[in-house]
Design an enzyme around this catalytic site. Structure first.
Site, PDB file in Angstrom:
ATOM      1  N   ASP A  45      47.120  51.372  41.024  1.00 49.81           N
ATOM      2  CA  ASP A  45      46.679  50.355  41.976  1.00 49.81           C
ATOM      3  C   ASP A  45      47.475  49.067  41.851  1.00 49.81           C
ATOM      4  O   ASP A  45      47.759  48.400  42.856  1.00 49.81           O
ATOM      5  CB  ASP A  45      45.195  50.055  41.761  1.00 49.81           C
ATOM      6  CG  ASP A  45      44.298  51.159  42.295  1.00 49.81           C
ATOM      7  OD1 ASP A  45      44.787  52.004  43.064  1.00 49.81           O
ATOM      8  OD2 ASP A  45      43.106  51.169  41.946  1.00 49.81           O
ATOM      9  N   GLY A  46      47.859  48.699  40.627  1.00 52.17           N
ATOM     10  CA  GLY A  46      48.654  47.491  40.448  1.00 52.17           C
ATOM     11  C   GLY A  46      49.983  47.577  41.166  1.00 52.17           C
ATOM     12  O   GLY A  46      50.418  46.621  41.821  1.00 52.17           O
ATOM     13  N   ALA A 153      38.090  46.556  50.589  1.00 53.15           N
ATOM     14  CA  ALA A 153      38.965  47.418  49.784  1.00 53.15           C
ATOM     15  C   ALA A 153      38.902  47.045  48.313  1.00 53.15           C
ATOM     16  O   ALA A 153      39.039  47.899  47.437  1.00 53.15           O
ATOM     17  CB  ALA A 153      40.403  47.325  50.284  1.00 53.15           C
ATOM     18  N   THR A 156      35.268  47.511  45.070  1.00 51.77           N
ATOM     19  CA  THR A 156      34.990  48.446  43.972  1.00 51.77           C
ATOM     20  C   THR A 156      35.789  48.098  42.720  1.00 51.77           C
ATOM     21  O   THR A 156      35.726  48.841  41.732  1.00 51.77           O
ATOM     22  CB  THR A 156      35.311  49.888  44.389  1.00 51.77           C
ATOM     23  OG1 THR A 156      36.699  49.978  44.725  1.00 51.77           O
ATOM     24  CG2 THR A 156      34.473  50.317  45.573  1.00 51.77           C
ATOM     25  N   TYR A 158      37.295  44.385  40.614  1.00 54.17           N
ATOM     26  CA  TYR A 158      36.718  43.304  39.815  1.00 54.17           C
ATOM     27  C   TYR A 158      35.330  42.918  40.321  1.00 54.17           C
ATOM     28  O   TYR A 158      34.411  42.647  39.554  1.00 54.17           O
ATOM     29  CB  TYR A 158      37.675  42.108  39.864  1.00 54.17           C
ATOM     30  CG  TYR A 158      37.383  40.990  38.888  1.00 54.17           C
ATOM     31  CD1 TYR A 158      36.423  41.115  37.882  1.00 54.17           C
ATOM     32  CD2 TYR A 158      38.110  39.809  38.959  1.00 54.17           C
ATOM     33  CE1 TYR A 158      36.182  40.084  36.990  1.00 54.17           C
ATOM     34  CE2 TYR A 158      37.874  38.772  38.068  1.00 54.17           C
ATOM     35  CZ  TYR A 158      36.909  38.909  37.087  1.00 54.17           C
ATOM     36  OH  TYR A 158      36.672  37.885  36.216  1.00 54.17           O
ATOM     37  N   SER A 161      32.723  45.174  38.916  1.00 52.81           N
ATOM     38  CA  SER A 161      32.533  44.900  37.495  1.00 52.81           C
ATOM     39  C   SER A 161      31.687  43.656  37.266  1.00 52.81           C
ATOM     40  O   SER A 161      30.989  43.548  36.256  1.00 52.81           O
ATOM     41  CB  SER A 161      33.895  44.728  36.809  1.00 52.81           C
ATOM     42  OG  SER A 161      34.650  45.917  36.869  1.00 52.81           O
TER      43      SER A 161
END
Length: 256
Positions: A45-46, A153, A156, A158, A161
């Site tokens: 993802d990064g 998007a 889900t 940060y 969390s």
């Protein structure tokens, strides 16, 4: 038979991703991002976020395949049938957040966040933040470790969390989520319409410094941060129809 799309293969720096890139380039050819029809991003993802930021101005669709530790934004990696998968892929249109951050030195930084814009305390002192929505004060003083605004998007990531809500892709909403809030004790955030302008004013910023981050762009010692959904910038991600982004977000709401 239709002419196959020209593909540009980009990969993160890991050995696995680079080897996969070489294999695909040998098999399908490798156009430049400027000349291709579809950008194929290989990584996590990064790396997907890096690709979106770097090539957004080209207005090319991006098909990602997981070759990293986290791949929520990526398709599963399978070595075969790549052209057929791209032909069948469904588009997901993402709108980034625009961040305007002003530091205590008087500098102004503009940045985009496809996942979220987050504010975090820089020292052991908790942050004190005033929250405005469309110019109106909604929280006179939020005492916390930080606060963030998330896109669907990014909801889900940060945001989740930090115990924020998961937002459906086409809901035209944003999540406003505190990070370890202390006061108001019962406030756990809000779901906002996507056209809401959010402004944060940092209170007592010399004693309680705060940084602001839009994806990977960080600004230290901010005194004011304004966030809004971009009105004219979008990117298109391509997903296998059996595991598209909307389905993944729905599935996350039922994950144990």
């Amino acid at each position: 038979m239709a002419t196959p799309p020209r593909l540009a293969f980009l990969a993160s720096r890991t050995d696995e991703a680079q080897a996969t890139r070489q294999s695909y380039a040998s098999r399908y050819g490798n156009a430049t991002p400027e000349e291709c029809d579809v950008i194929v991003a290989l990584g996590g993802d990064g790396f997907m976020l890096q690709t979106l930021h770097r090539y957004m101005s080209l207005d090319k669709p991006v098909y990602g395949m997981k070759s990293g530790t986290l791949g929520f934004l990526m398709n599963h990696h399978r070595p075969d049938d790549l052209l057929e998968r791209i032909h069948r892929a469904q588009p997901a249109i993402l709108k980034p957040l625009e961040m305007l951050a002003v530091s205590d030195a008087g500098t102004t930084v503009h940045a985009l966040g496809f996942n979220e814009v987050s504010l975090l305390r820089q020292t052991k002192q908790v942050a004190k933040i005033r929250v405005f929505l469309n110019g109106r004060i909604r929280l006179d003083e939020l005492v916390c470790d930080g606060v963030l605004v998330s896109t669907p998007a990014g909801s889900t990531a940060y945001n989740l969390s930090a115990h924020g809500p998961i937002l459906p892709m086409n809901s035209a909403t944003l999540a406003l989520t505190p990070i370890s809030p202390f006061r108001p004790r019962r406030w756990r955030g809000a779901i906002l319409l996507a056209d809401t302008e959010v402004r944060f004013e940092i209170l007592d910023h010399y004693k309680r410094p705060v940084s602001a981050t839009a994806d990977s762009t960080e600004v230290r010692d901010v005194v004011e941060v304004t966030i809004r959904e971009s009105a004219d910038r979008t990117v298109t991600l391509l997903y296998d129809p059996e595991h598209n982004l909307e389905e993944r977000i729905i599935s996350e709401q039922f994950a144990s």
